[in-house]
Design a protein around this motif. Structure first.
Motif, PDB file in Angstrom:
ATOM      1  N   HIS A   1     -54.083  42.424  -1.104  1.00 38.02           N
ATOM      2  CA  HIS A   1     -53.504  41.177  -1.653  1.00 38.02           C
ATOM      3  C   HIS A   1     -53.083  41.522  -3.224  1.00 38.02           C
ATOM      4  O   HIS A   1     -53.630  40.985  -4.012  1.00 38.02           O
ATOM      5  N   ILE A   2     -52.148  42.273  -3.282  1.00 33.06           N
ATOM      6  CA  ILE A   2     -51.568  42.743  -4.667  1.00 33.06           C
ATOM      7  C   ILE A   2     -50.826  41.567  -5.240  1.00 33.06           C
ATOM      8  O   ILE A   2     -50.422  41.724  -6.512  1.00 33.06           O
ATOM      9  N   ASP A   3     -50.685  40.333  -4.707  1.00 31.64           N
ATOM     10  CA  ASP A   3     -50.046  39.312  -5.373  1.00 31.64           C
ATOM     11  C   ASP A   3     -50.899  38.393  -5.833  1.00 31.64           C
ATOM     12  O   ASP A   3     -50.432  37.483  -6.588  1.00 31.64           O
ATOM     13  N   LYS A   4     -51.988  38.610  -5.779  1.00 32.51           N
ATOM     14  CA  LYS A   4     -53.255  37.754  -6.130  1.00 32.51           C
ATOM     15  C   LYS A   4     -53.578  37.876  -7.880  1.00 32.51           C
ATOM     16  O   LYS A   4     -53.253  39.223  -8.311  1.00 32.51           O
ATOM     17  N   GLN A   5     -53.990  37.013  -8.443  1.00 32.01           N
ATOM     18  CA  GLN A   5     -54.280  37.057 -10.010  1.00 32.01           C
ATOM     19  C   GLN A   5     -55.582  37.563 -10.192  1.00 32.01           C
ATOM     20  O   GLN A   5     -56.200  37.887 -11.286  1.00 32.01           O
ATOM     21  N   SER A   6     -56.468  37.994  -9.051  1.00 29.01           N
ATOM     22  CA  SER A   6     -57.940  38.793  -9.202  1.00 29.01           C
ATOM     23  C   SER A   6     -58.140  39.686  -8.154  1.00 29.01           C
ATOM     24  O   SER A   6     -57.420  39.550  -7.188  1.00 29.01           O
ATOM     25  N   TYR A   7     -58.965  40.762  -8.426  1.00 29.71           N
ATOM     26  CA  TYR A   7     -59.263  41.607  -7.593  1.00 29.71           C
ATOM     27  C   TYR A   7     -57.991  42.398  -6.660  1.00 29.71           C
ATOM     28  O   TYR A   7     -58.195  42.990  -5.811  1.00 29.71           O
ATOM     29  N   SER A   8     -56.711  42.499  -7.557  1.00 32.58           N
ATOM     30  CA  SER A   8     -55.894  43.252  -6.935  1.00 32.58           C
ATOM     31  C   SER A   8     -55.524  44.316  -8.116  1.00 32.58           C
ATOM     32  O   SER A   8     -55.716  44.289  -9.195  1.00 32.58           O
ATOM     33  N   ILE A   9     -54.576  45.273  -7.212  1.00 31.27           N
ATOM     34  CA  ILE A   9     -54.365  46.524  -8.075  1.00 31.27           C
ATOM     35  C   ILE A   9     -53.458  46.217  -9.430  1.00 31.27           C
ATOM     36  O   ILE A   9     -53.405  46.595 -10.521  1.00 31.27           O
TER      37      ILE A   9
ATOM     38  N   PRO B   1     -48.184  55.772  -9.237  1.00 28.27           N
ATOM     39  CA  PRO B   1     -47.427  56.326  -8.093  1.00 28.27           C
ATOM     40  C   PRO B   1     -47.839  57.526  -7.640  1.00 28.27           C
ATOM     41  O   PRO B   1     -47.366  57.855  -6.485  1.00 28.27           O
ATOM     42  N   GLU B   2     -49.041  57.972  -8.290  1.00 31.51           N
ATOM     43  CA  GLU B   2     -49.302  59.354  -7.867  1.00 31.51           C
ATOM     44  C   GLU B   2     -50.145  59.130  -6.314  1.00 31.51           C
ATOM     45  O   GLU B   2     -50.441  60.163  -5.678  1.00 31.51           O
ATOM     46  N   LEU B   3     -50.604  57.973  -6.284  1.00 34.90           N
ATOM     47  CA  LEU B   3     -51.465  57.800  -5.267  1.00 34.90           C
ATOM     48  C   LEU B   3     -50.660  57.580  -3.980  1.00 34.90           C
ATOM     49  O   LEU B   3     -50.959  57.906  -2.589  1.00 34.90           O
ATOM     50  N   LYS B   4     -49.265  57.373  -3.973  1.00 34.61           N
ATOM     51  CA  LYS B   4     -48.545  57.310  -3.012  1.00 34.61           C
ATOM     52  C   LYS B   4     -48.608  56.510  -1.794  1.00 34.61           C
ATOM     53  O   LYS B   4     -48.890  56.919  -0.539  1.00 34.61           O
ATOM     54  N   PHE B   5     -49.010  55.305  -1.965  1.00 33.77           N
ATOM     55  CA  PHE B   5     -49.702  54.425  -0.809  1.00 33.77           C
ATOM     56  C   PHE B   5     -48.378  54.160   0.109  1.00 33.77           C
ATOM     57  O   PHE B   5     -47.334  53.960  -0.224  1.00 33.77           O
ATOM     58  N   LYS B   6     -48.812  54.253   1.308  1.00 30.58           N
ATOM     59  CA  LYS B   6     -47.606  54.030   2.323  1.00 30.58           C
ATOM     60  C   LYS B   6     -47.538  52.396   2.908  1.00 30.58           C
ATOM     61  O   LYS B   6     -46.720  52.098   3.571  1.00 30.58           O
ATOM     62  N   LEU B   7     -48.549  51.697   2.563  1.00 25.52           N
ATOM     63  CA  LEU B   7     -48.698  50.113   2.819  1.00 25.52           C
ATOM     64  C   LEU B   7     -49.497  49.680   1.552  1.00 25.52           C
ATOM     65  O   LEU B   7     -50.052  50.300   0.835  1.00 25.52           O
ATOM     66  N   ALA B   8     -48.895  48.528   1.478  1.00 27.25           N
ATOM     67  CA  ALA B   8     -49.630  47.291   0.945  1.00 27.25           C
ATOM     68  C   ALA B   8     -49.777  46.046   1.468  1.00 27.25           C
ATOM     69  O   ALA B   8     -48.960  45.677   2.253  1.00 27.25           O
ATOM     70  N   GLU B   9     -50.879  45.212   0.733  1.00 29.95           N
ATOM     71  CA  GLU B   9     -51.034  43.853   1.226  1.00 29.95           C
ATOM     72  C   GLU B   9     -50.452  42.754   0.581  1.00 29.95           C
ATOM     73  O   GLU B   9     -50.696  42.697  -0.749  1.00 29.95           O
ATOM     74  N   ILE B  10     -49.589  41.748   0.907  1.00 27.05           N
ATOM     75  CA  ILE B  10     -49.038  40.708   0.096  1.00 27.05           C
ATOM     76  C   ILE B  10     -49.528  39.615   0.982  1.00 27.05           C
ATOM     77  O   ILE B  10     -48.893  39.534   2.138  1.00 27.05           O
TER      78      ILE B  10
ATOM     79  N   LYS C   1     -40.099  44.657  -8.169  1.00 28.14           N
ATOM     80  CA  LYS C   1     -40.651  44.828  -9.464  1.00 28.14           C
ATOM     81  C   LYS C   1     -41.404  46.092  -9.568  1.00 28.14           C
ATOM     82  O   LYS C   1     -41.313  46.927 -10.667  1.00 28.14           O
ATOM     83  N   HIS C   2     -42.067  46.422  -8.544  1.00 26.51           N
ATOM     84  CA  HIS C   2     -42.983  47.627  -8.601  1.00 26.51           C
ATOM     85  C   HIS C   2     -42.458  48.563  -7.563  1.00 26.51           C
ATOM     86  O   HIS C   2     -43.310  49.529  -7.168  1.00 26.51           O
ATOM     87  N   ARG C   3     -41.216  48.772  -7.263  1.00 30.48           N
ATOM     88  CA  ARG C   3     -40.412  49.512  -6.499  1.00 30.48           C
ATOM     89  C   ARG C   3     -41.327  50.117  -5.427  1.00 30.48           C
ATOM     90  O   ARG C   3     -41.438  51.348  -5.061  1.00 30.48           O
ATOM     91  N   LEU C   4     -41.366  49.187  -4.613  1.00 31.55           N
ATOM     92  CA  LEU C   4     -42.234  49.345  -3.156  1.00 31.55           C
ATOM     93  C   LEU C   4     -41.279  49.425  -1.953  1.00 31.55           C
ATOM     94  O   LEU C   4     -41.756  49.263  -0.699  1.00 31.55           O
ATOM     95  N   GLU C   5     -39.946  49.627  -1.977  1.00 35.41           N
ATOM     96  CA  GLU C   5     -38.999  49.525  -0.994  1.00 35.41           C
ATOM     97  C   GLU C   5     -39.331  50.691   0.054  1.00 35.41           C
ATOM     98  O   GLU C   5     -38.872  50.143   1.290  1.00 35.41           O
TER      99      GLU C   5
ATOM    100  N   LYS D   1     -42.891  38.342  -1.533  1.00 33.94           N
ATOM    101  CA  LYS D   1     -42.644  39.873  -1.381  1.00 33.94           C
ATOM    102  C   LYS D   1     -41.306  40.279  -1.986  1.00 33.94           C
ATOM    103  O   LYS D   1     -41.591  41.376  -2.486  1.00 33.94           O
ATOM    104  N   ASP D   2     -40.142  39.732  -1.771  1.00 33.05           N
ATOM    105  CA  ASP D   2     -39.109  40.272  -2.587  1.00 33.05           C
ATOM    106  C   ASP D   2     -39.081  40.753  -3.963  1.00 33.05           C
ATOM    107  O   ASP D   2     -38.867  41.896  -4.449  1.00 33.05           O
TER     108      ASP D   2
END
Length: 235
Positions: free
Chosen positions: A155-163, A172-181, A193-197, A187-188
């Protein structure tokens, strides 16, 4: 490739913040009633109810992926999905060894119930599960990868407990292939903003109550409905 409806972030009654109606049978059958093909059980810092939900899922025709939501030392929630129960238990042992020994107060946080496939309580965990471990984001990412798990920030869009809320960015060094919104309307904006294309975005329920389990509206495209096929499409 076929389309399969998913919800890869669901809590059981083992999570103290999860409703006690979140039993193995109730979860599997609600997922079936909602038309889901694959779900993941992702309790806080533990995976002790996965086996029971898998058995119930097999009866309901729903594939159940072993999972766990780990809270890092930065109070970031990260979801780990595993190819097998053995892998999940290996990660759980590592996580619990870095979880502070704080006694749960069920009157405040709720009970932490381990159940069998008949929804019978087999254990009540006394150590509080909803607290930060001493593991950093990097520690959790590295450990999950060594086991062969899929890991993504929750839940990277939440105001708490998100990265994003807690670190201000996604390393960027973690190179996540997935993220949860959770909120699709964000989403867009977040992707730009965080270059997750190049990151696959998942929309999960983070359900703590039966009615919050996702509807049949989010899909993975996989060769089959077995665990390996779902992992192949996630990575």
């Amino acid at each position: 490739m076929d389309a399969f409806a998913y919800d890869l972030h669901i809590h059981t009654a083992l999570s103290p913040c999860g409703d006690e109606d979140m039993t193995p049978n109730n979860i599997a059958n609600m997922a079936y009633l909602k038309g889901l093909d694959v779900i993941a059980v992702t309790d806080h810092n533990s995976c002790r109810n996965v086996s029971a939900v898998q058995k119930c899922g097999a009866n309901a025709g729903v594939t159940v992926i072993p999972g766990m939501e780990v809270e890092t030392s930065e109070e970031v929630h990260m979801v780990c999905l595993f190819k097998s129960l053995d892998d999940a238990y290996e990660m759980e042992e590592y996580v619990l060894s870095h979880l502070p020994e704080i006694k749960n107060k069920p009157e405040i946080f709720g009970r932490q119930l381990v159940m069998d496939e008949n929804d019978q309580i087999t254990d009540i965990k006394e150590n509080l599960l909803i607290t930060a471990t001493t593991l950093s984001v990097y520690d959790v990412f590295g450990a999950a990868k060594r086991i062969g798990a899929v890991v993504f920030p929750a839940h990277i869009d939440k105001q708490s407990y998100s990265i994003i809320s807690n670190l201000g960015f996604i390393p960027p060094e973690l190179k996540f292939k997935l993220a949860e919104i959770k909120d699709k309307s964000k989403k867009d904006e977040i992707v730009k903003k965080h270059r997750l294309e190049n990151v696959k975005i998942l929309h999960n329920s983070d359900a703590h109550y039966l009615e919050n389990i996702a509807e049949r509206e989010n899909f993975l495209h996989a060769k089959g409905r077995d665990l390996q096929s779902f992992f192949d499409c996630l990575i």
